[in-house]
Every structure is written in C-alpha cells, then in structure tokens.
Design a protein around this motif. Structure first.
Motif, PDB file in Angstrom:
ATOM      1  N   TYR A   1       0.831  -1.202   0.000  1.00  0.00           N
ATOM      2  CA  TYR A   1       0.000   0.000   0.000  1.00  0.00           C
ATOM      3  C   TYR A   1       0.870   1.259   0.000  1.00  0.00           C
ATOM      4  O   TYR A   1       0.651   2.183  -0.796  1.00  0.00           O
TER       5      TYR A   1
ATOM      6  N   ALA B   1      -7.865  -4.939   0.498  1.00  0.00           N
ATOM      7  CA  ALA B   1      -7.085  -3.742   0.184  1.00  0.00           C
ATOM      8  C   ALA B   1      -5.934  -4.074  -0.755  1.00  0.00           C
ATOM      9  O   ALA B   1      -5.640  -3.336  -1.693  1.00  0.00           O
ATOM     10  N   LYS B   2      -5.272  -5.207  -0.515  1.00  0.00           N
ATOM     11  CA  LYS B   2      -4.141  -5.597  -1.366  1.00  0.00           C
ATOM     12  C   LYS B   2      -4.593  -5.870  -2.796  1.00  0.00           C
ATOM     13  O   LYS B   2      -3.852  -5.649  -3.748  1.00  0.00           O
TER      14      LYS B   2
ATOM     15  N   GLU C   1       1.138   4.054  -2.987  1.00  0.00           N
ATOM     16  CA  GLU C   1       0.757   5.430  -2.684  1.00  0.00           C
ATOM     17  C   GLU C   1       1.919   6.403  -2.876  1.00  0.00           C
ATOM     18  O   GLU C   1       1.711   7.563  -3.252  1.00  0.00           O
TER      19      GLU C   1
ATOM     20  N   THR D   1      -5.544  -1.021   5.523  1.00  0.00           N
ATOM     21  CA  THR D   1      -4.763  -1.002   4.280  1.00  0.00           C
ATOM     22  C   THR D   1      -4.019  -2.303   4.044  1.00  0.00           C
ATOM     23  O   THR D   1      -3.401  -2.476   2.997  1.00  0.00           O
TER      24      THR D   1
ATOM     25  N   LEU E   1      -5.489  -2.069  -4.805  1.00  0.00           N
ATOM     26  CA  LEU E   1      -4.626  -0.923  -4.624  1.00  0.00           C
ATOM     27  C   LEU E   1      -4.941   0.137  -5.678  1.00  0.00           C
ATOM     28  O   LEU E   1      -5.020  -0.152  -6.869  1.00  0.00           O
TER      29      LEU E   1
END
Length: 462
Positions: free
Chosen positions: A35, A346-347, A39, A341, A350
């Motif tokens: 994450y 979430a993985k 980002e 996250t 992304l």
C-alpha cells in the motif's frame, strides 16, 4: 523478522480524523507495505501533474536546485548549495539544506496521503540493477514516462557499508560533511544512477529523494554519536523567507535549528524497529502528528504527547509504550493497529493513479555531469575534470584526475560540435583560440580512444 499477533499496549484515548496530516517515521523502502509503495508512486505522479502558474512542485524544486547548485569559478560571492567545503565554511549548508528540502517534498506528499513518508534507499547494500527499487511498479516507471534516461551502474560505483563506518568515525563536522558530499557515500549514487541524477537537475528523478533520505539518515546517525554538527550560516537559500510557491512563502529556517531531525518530527526506523524518544508533540507543522510504520513502534524516553495536541501512533504490527512515555492531561492521543490497508481486499484493490508520460525537456536537463566534481576515491574509476578560468575568454585549461589519451570535444547547448582536439597521455590540457566563440554556455567532454565519454562539464564563455 519475528512474527507475532498485532497488539498495542494502550487504550484508545480519542477518535481523530482519518485524513489529518502526518509526521515521519522513515524506513528502508524494503520495509514498506505494498500500500505504501503504491501510494508513494501515486504521490509523485500526482505532484508532477499538479501545476501552479505553469510549474509543478517537482519541477520547481529541481529548477531551484539547478539554479543555485554551485557558483565556484563563476561568481564566488554568490551563495550556493554545494561544494562550499573546505574553503568556504561560511557558505556551507549542504546537509541541512537537503534535510529541509526533502522535508518540503514529504509535507507535499502528506497533503495527498498522511500515511506517507519518504523511504530511504541504502545504496551500500542494495546495489543490483535488478533490485526491486527499479521495478516498473515502483521507481522504474518514471524512467520512461519522465524521460530520465537512467543508465544504472554505467558510471562510477556505489559506496560500501565500511565506507560509511569509516566516514562516520570522523569527529569534526566540516571534515565529515566535506568527505560525505564529495565521495561515494553521497556522490556515488548520483553518478551510478546517471540521467538527471548525475546533473544539477537531480531532483527531477524521484529516486533523488530516496537517496537523500538515506544521506539524511547517515547524518542523523553521526549526530546521535558525536553531537557536533554546527553551521556558521544562520539562513538558507529557499528557506530565507523570500521564496514563494503557489502564493505561499516558504518559512525561514536556520540550519542550526534542524541539526536534530526530531526538530522536524522525523525519526528513522531500522530492522523492524522505530524508536520514538526525546520529542514533544507540538503540532507545529501538522494538526495531527501521525507516526506510521509497518513493524514495531516503541515510544519511550521523553516522548511526550503534550496538552492540547493531537497525535497518533499507528503500526501494522505492534505499538509499545515504554517507561518515559507521557500523554499529558488534555492531549488527544491514540495508538492503533492498521488493518484497513493491509487486508486481502485492500491488497487486491490498490489504487493507482494514471502513470502518464510527462517527459522533461532534454535541453533543460543541461547535459552537465555535475557529480564528477570534487575529489574522488583513488579506487574509483571515475575521471574528474576541473576547468579554469570559468567563465573563460580566449583560452581554457582542463585538469584531469588521471592521465589519459583522449579527445576534447566542445559542444553548444543544442548539441552541435564546435571544437575537437586529440591529446596523448596527459592530465593537463590547454585549449586556445576560443575568442571567436559567441558568449554563452558550452559543454566540454572528455572522450576516450573507444569513443566513450569519460566526463563532461558546463563552461561559460564571456
């Protein structure tokens, strides 16, 4: 890395805004979560696509670095950023200036995502051209999309861990800083990456910030041992109260006020542990101070969440509050585990901003190999060139660090070859009859017998 069930040693004090701004636990990029890596890349692309008055922040910062890089042999009375030691200690700001410079970029990133901090690239151990650092989904995509033209490992070598140890044994700050700036612990990565990194436009390459975060960590470690950093200068270019970006005047910064990285709320994690100590939460820069790390956060000796301040320690794994930690009455403080996250969902989802092509103009890169400046380790195959006078009129003298059979080529800034001469095994070269050249900027190249450019440098004709 040990495995354990995530837990914290603290009750939740106060619920805070998810998107408040952050302070910094900086870590090796290899310790980042997927994450965080995504980002970080998103942030670089977003910053580059957001312009103010036609200039984005990355370009603005790179242009400033270029404009004030070094004025030796051009105007010795002007302030600059690089190569002021050993002869001009009254102008020296190298380590402190770059500390504030990367902090500026980090603050811009935290406007986008408060969990972000700039990671560091430890170039003493992470030296492969096939390292994950250069993966297409990390630093690799910028090479093509921003026209960086990196050429990894083609020029110069990276430092060893022993070189850092040896350098860090120096007790005199100016001796330490001078060696650090000119030798492989700092200059090596600039040369090794090539492209903009080897020029005064190096902040155009995002890896510049990962490299200089490592440089800053090494200085931080040195200061923790020796407590001996000091500057004669009390102000710094860009951070002197006169520079404005997007209508906002950047703050006045005395380099002596940021000798301790904690002055900026910056801590360095290593080997799965972030130790937070000797710090008072003040919200000087951010309405919430968020310290985020994948592994163990340990807050202890004289870490104080002060009255009427807001702070948050968040780990993916573990937060430990040790004796010496204090949350004062009236402090909005919490510690938590980040599960949001790092979940499987979430993985698998992304968020990636568009990796759009946004090439820098090659002419603006100034094909100037500025990081061939300075003294070089005798074991380094790099050839160093000094030119004088610079600016020149009708004659220029070139001094090489090694005797060579070579061709000297002089180009104008549009790439046209103006002059070419061959010299046999020598380290001192005089080029005459240059009075006919128009005033302006030229590039001198030293080319070996196989046609390989060994070194190049910008010179100015008056």
């Amino acid at each position: 890395m040990k495995s354990f069930y995530p837990f914290i040693y603290l009750l939740l004090f106060t619920m805070l805004s998810q998107w408040a701004m952050a302070q910094s636990i900086r870590k090796n990029y290899q310790e980042m979560t997927d994450y965080e890596k995504t980002e970080l890349v998103n942030a670089f692309y977003s910053i580059r696509s957001t312009t103010a008055g036609g200039t984005d922040r990355i370009t603005d910062m790179a242009n400033f670095h270029m404009d004030y890089f070094n004025f030796d042999n051009i105007n010795i009375n002007r302030l600059d950023i690089h190569f002021n030691l050993p002869d001009e200690p009254e102008k020296e700001i190298f380590l402190a200036w770059h500390r504030r410079f990367i902090f500026e970029m980090e603050q811009v990133m935290q406007d986008i995502n408060p969990k972000l901090t700039l990671p560091y690239w430890d170039s003493t151990t992470d030296q492969s051209v096939n390292s994950e650092l250069w993966d297409e989904d990390f630093m690799g995509s910028f090479n093509t999309n921003w026209n960086l033209n990196r050429n990894l490992s083609s020029f110069g070598t990276l430092p060893t861990a022993q070189e850092i140890v040896n350098m860090s044994a120096e007790t005199d700050f100016f001796e330490f800083s001078d060696f650090f700036e000119r030798q492989r612990p700092h200059a090596g990565a600039h040369r090794w990456v090539f492209g903009p990194m080897i020029t005064s436009a190096s902040p155009r390459d995002p890896v510049f910030y990962l490299h200089h975060t490592f440089v800053d960590k090494v200085w931080h470690d040195w200061e923790e041992t020796h407590h001996n950093s000091v500057y004669i200068r009390t102000n710094m270019l860009r951070y002197d109260g006169t520079y404005t970006f997007n209508g906002v005047t950047l703050p006045v910064v005395n380099p002596n006020d940021i000798i301790d990285s904690r002055a900026l709320g910056v801590f360095y994690a290593e080997n799965g542990l972030a130790v937070l100590d000797n710090y008072i939460v003040s919200n000087t820069y951010n309405p919430e101070e968020l310290f985020y790390y994948r592994y163990t956060i340990e807050a202890g000796t004289n870490f104080i969440a002060a009255e009427n301040t807001t702070s948050h320690l968040q780990s993916v794994s573990e937060v430990i509050l040790k004796p010496g930690f204090l949350a004062e009455s009236g402090a909005n403080f919490r510690a938590s585990i980040d599960t949001e996250t790092t979940s499987l969902l979430a993985k698998n989802s992304l968020r990636k901003v568009a990796r759009e092509k946004n090439p820098f103009d090659e002419v603006d890169l100034e094909q100037v190999w500025m990081w061939s400046e300075g003294d070089i380790d005798p074991d380094d195959p790099t050839v160093v060139m000094q030119t004088f006078p610079n600016p020149f009129d009708s004659q220029i003298t070139i001094k090489l660090s090694k005797k060579k059979d070579c061709v000297i080529e002089i180009y104008n800034l549009v790439g046209a070859l103006i002059k070419q001469e061959f010299f046999e095994f020598t380290d001192t070269i005089v080029i005459n009859d240059l009075y006919g050249l128009a005033s302006g900027t030229y590039v001198v190249k030293v080319v070996d017998a196989n046609g390989k450019t060994l070194v190049a440098k910008k010179v100015i004709k008056i």
